[in-house]
Design a protein around this motif. Sequence first.
Motif, PDB file in Angstrom:
ATOM      1  N   ARG A 159       0.859  -1.182   0.000  1.00 13.23           N
ATOM      2  CA  ARG A 159       0.000   0.000   0.000  1.00 13.23           C
ATOM      3  C   ARG A 159       0.895   1.231   0.000  1.00 13.23           C
ATOM      4  O   ARG A 159       1.500   1.570   1.016  1.00 13.23           O
ATOM      5  CB  ARG A 159      -0.934   0.023   1.203  1.00 13.23           C
ATOM      6  CG  ARG A 159      -1.888   1.230   1.204  1.00 13.23           C
ATOM      7  CD  ARG A 159      -2.804   1.242   2.420  1.00 13.23           C
ATOM      8  NE  ARG A 159      -3.641   2.429   2.438  1.00 13.23           N
ATOM      9  CZ  ARG A 159      -4.868   2.499   1.928  1.00 13.23           C
ATOM     10  NH1 ARG A 159      -5.408   1.429   1.373  1.00 13.23           N
ATOM     11  NH2 ARG A 159      -5.575   3.622   1.983  1.00 13.23           N
ATOM     12  N   ASP A 218      -3.950   8.279   3.274  1.00 15.63           N
ATOM     13  CA  ASP A 218      -3.265   7.681   4.408  1.00 15.63           C
ATOM     14  C   ASP A 218      -2.718   8.776   5.325  1.00 15.63           C
ATOM     15  O   ASP A 218      -2.441   8.524   6.495  1.00 15.63           O
ATOM     16  CB  ASP A 218      -2.115   6.803   3.926  1.00 15.63           C
ATOM     17  CG  ASP A 218      -2.604   5.663   3.047  1.00 15.63           C
ATOM     18  OD1 ASP A 218      -3.150   4.685   3.595  1.00 15.63           O
ATOM     19  OD2 ASP A 218      -2.468   5.767   1.816  1.00 15.63           O
ATOM     20  N   GLU A 219      -2.558   9.961   4.761  1.00 13.75           N
ATOM     21  CA  GLU A 219      -2.063  11.111   5.523  1.00 13.75           C
ATOM     22  C   GLU A 219      -2.760  12.372   5.037  1.00 13.75           C
ATOM     23  O   GLU A 219      -2.991  12.546   3.834  1.00 13.75           O
ATOM     24  CB  GLU A 219      -0.547  11.251   5.353  1.00 13.75           C
ATOM     25  CG  GLU A 219       0.057  12.447   6.093  1.00 13.75           C
ATOM     26  CD  GLU A 219       1.581  12.470   5.982  1.00 13.75           C
ATOM     27  OE1 GLU A 219       2.183  11.389   5.765  1.00 13.75           O
ATOM     28  OE2 GLU A 219       2.162  13.568   6.114  1.00 13.75           O
ATOM     29  N   ARG A 224     -14.698   4.615   8.289  1.00 14.68           N
ATOM     30  CA  ARG A 224     -13.274   4.357   8.402  1.00 14.68           C
ATOM     31  C   ARG A 224     -12.781   4.766   9.782  1.00 14.68           C
ATOM     32  O   ARG A 224     -13.243   5.767  10.352  1.00 14.68           O
ATOM     33  CB  ARG A 224     -12.533   5.150   7.319  1.00 14.68           C
ATOM     34  CG  ARG A 224     -11.073   4.827   7.198  1.00 14.68           C
ATOM     35  CD  ARG A 224     -10.469   5.556   6.016  1.00 14.68           C
ATOM     36  NE  ARG A 224      -9.049   5.329   5.943  1.00 14.68           N
ATOM     37  CZ  ARG A 224      -8.213   6.025   5.180  1.00 14.68           C
ATOM     38  NH1 ARG A 224      -8.689   6.997   4.393  1.00 14.68           N
ATOM     39  NH2 ARG A 224      -6.923   5.774   5.182  1.00 14.68           N
ATOM     40  N   ASN A 225     -11.825   4.039  10.317  1.00 16.94           N
ATOM     41  CA  ASN A 225     -11.215   4.395  11.588  1.00 16.94           C
ATOM     42  C   ASN A 225     -10.396   5.671  11.401  1.00 16.94           C
ATOM     43  O   ASN A 225      -9.438   5.683  10.615  1.00 16.94           O
ATOM     44  CB  ASN A 225     -10.316   3.257  12.070  1.00 16.94           C
ATOM     45  CG  ASN A 225      -9.669   3.543  13.412  1.00 16.94           C
ATOM     46  OD1 ASN A 225      -9.765   4.640  13.954  1.00 16.94           O
ATOM     47  ND2 ASN A 225      -8.985   2.552  13.948  1.00 16.94           N
ATOM     48  N   ASP A 281      -8.131   6.920  13.060  1.00 22.12           N
ATOM     49  CA  ASP A 281      -6.724   6.740  13.406  1.00 22.12           C
ATOM     50  C   ASP A 281      -5.903   6.201  12.242  1.00 22.12           C
ATOM     51  O   ASP A 281      -4.668   6.200  12.307  1.00 22.12           O
ATOM     52  CB  ASP A 281      -6.586   5.804  14.609  1.00 22.12           C
ATOM     53  CG  ASP A 281      -7.134   6.422  15.882  1.00 22.12           C
ATOM     54  OD1 ASP A 281      -7.202   7.665  15.955  1.00 22.12           O
ATOM     55  OD2 ASP A 281      -7.514   5.666  16.800  1.00 22.12           O
ATOM     56  N   GLU A 282      -6.571   5.744  11.184  1.00 27.43           N
ATOM     57  CA  GLU A 282      -5.847   5.271  10.002  1.00 27.43           C
ATOM     58  C   GLU A 282      -5.250   6.425   9.205  1.00 27.43           C
ATOM     59  O   GLU A 282      -4.397   6.206   8.338  1.00 27.43           O
ATOM     60  CB  GLU A 282      -6.778   4.474   9.093  1.00 27.43           C
ATOM     61  CG  GLU A 282      -7.258   3.150   9.670  1.00 27.43           C
ATOM     62  CD  GLU A 282      -8.220   2.445   8.741  1.00 27.43           C
ATOM     63  OE1 GLU A 282      -8.542   3.019   7.667  1.00 27.43           O
ATOM     64  OE2 GLU A 282      -8.656   1.331   9.071  1.00 27.43           O
ATOM     65  N   ILE A 283      -5.712   7.646   9.469  1.00 19.38           N
ATOM     66  CA  ILE A 283      -5.239   8.815   8.725  1.00 19.38           C
ATOM     67  C   ILE A 283      -4.286   9.609   9.621  1.00 19.38           C
ATOM     68  O   ILE A 283      -4.692  10.182  10.628  1.00 19.38           O
ATOM     69  CB  ILE A 283      -6.407   9.713   8.266  1.00 19.38           C
ATOM     70  CG1 ILE A 283      -7.394   8.908   7.439  1.00 19.38           C
ATOM     71  CG2 ILE A 283      -5.868  10.897   7.459  1.00 19.38           C
ATOM     72  CD1 ILE A 283      -8.650   9.671   7.073  1.00 19.38           C
TER      73      ILE A 283
END
Length: 307
Positions: free
Chosen positions: A169, A191-192, A219-220, A222-224
């Motif tokens: 990924r 992702d950021e 979406r969680n 915390d994934e970003i």
Amino acid sequence: MDLRIFTEPQQGAGYDTLLTVAKATEDLGFDGFFRSDHYLKMGSVDGLPGPTDAWITLAGLARETRRIRLGTLMTAATFRLPGVLAVQVAQVDQMSGGRVELGLGAGWFEEEHRAYGIPFPKERLARLEEQLEIITGLWATQTGSTYDFHGTYYDLTGCPALPKPAQARLPILVGGKGPRRTPRIAARYADEYNLSFFSPEDSATQFGRVREAAQKEGRNPDEILCSNLLVVCVGKDEHQLARRAAAIGREVDELRANGLAGTPAEVVEKIGRYQEAGSRRIYLQVLDLTDLDHLELIASEVQSQLS
């Protein structure tokens, strides 16, 4: 807190200069080396020797560095067709051994588009969304299968979706200050999420919007990872600080207010305020690429104090 070095080569820097800074970035223990994606200088600088292409530069650096992350803040979606960009980025990721990240934005600098004959459409955010869907879709397509996309602005039929990045990924970075649409785009694809030149207080507000948008997307949050880009100017004392500010044509007081400027202790304290706002990574905009002592000071007196 990660610290990455960010450069603006269109203001005046050839490949050899960028390579020197990238190697110093790696040797001094910083997390990554990123660059802008622009073809025209801004302001009163002469911009010599002229612009360098972001992805050609990163391809070279991919073979001449070993550890640091490499990427763009931000590649303009107007510059490259999405299928071509997916090939370029995947290839550079392979060349780096899996260290590349793609920052992709809508494109905003109309003057450079006119100067280099690049179309500057009105519906840039909508085009950006389609580009993000296509690029992530191409990379996610199973090898041996093909990818189709029929959108408003782009149409792909029977694409082999090759090559693949080295990373399972490859991180996607999205930025922007819009209160609604930008957080939604980030929540869907990023992702950021990066903010440029925001205060800690305004960053906290916008980061909160992205987290809310992520929850709405299922979406969680915390994934970003949330990050900031800030100009940096550090001096061991007021004299050195003033000299470095003058070298980049800025005032010390203005830099202290709007960037990461001051003594190492001051800068560490301000980074802590960004961390409290939710930031986990800072991109340090280094404007004087000849001052490697500046990077050494930041590494030894600022980076060393961060957990």
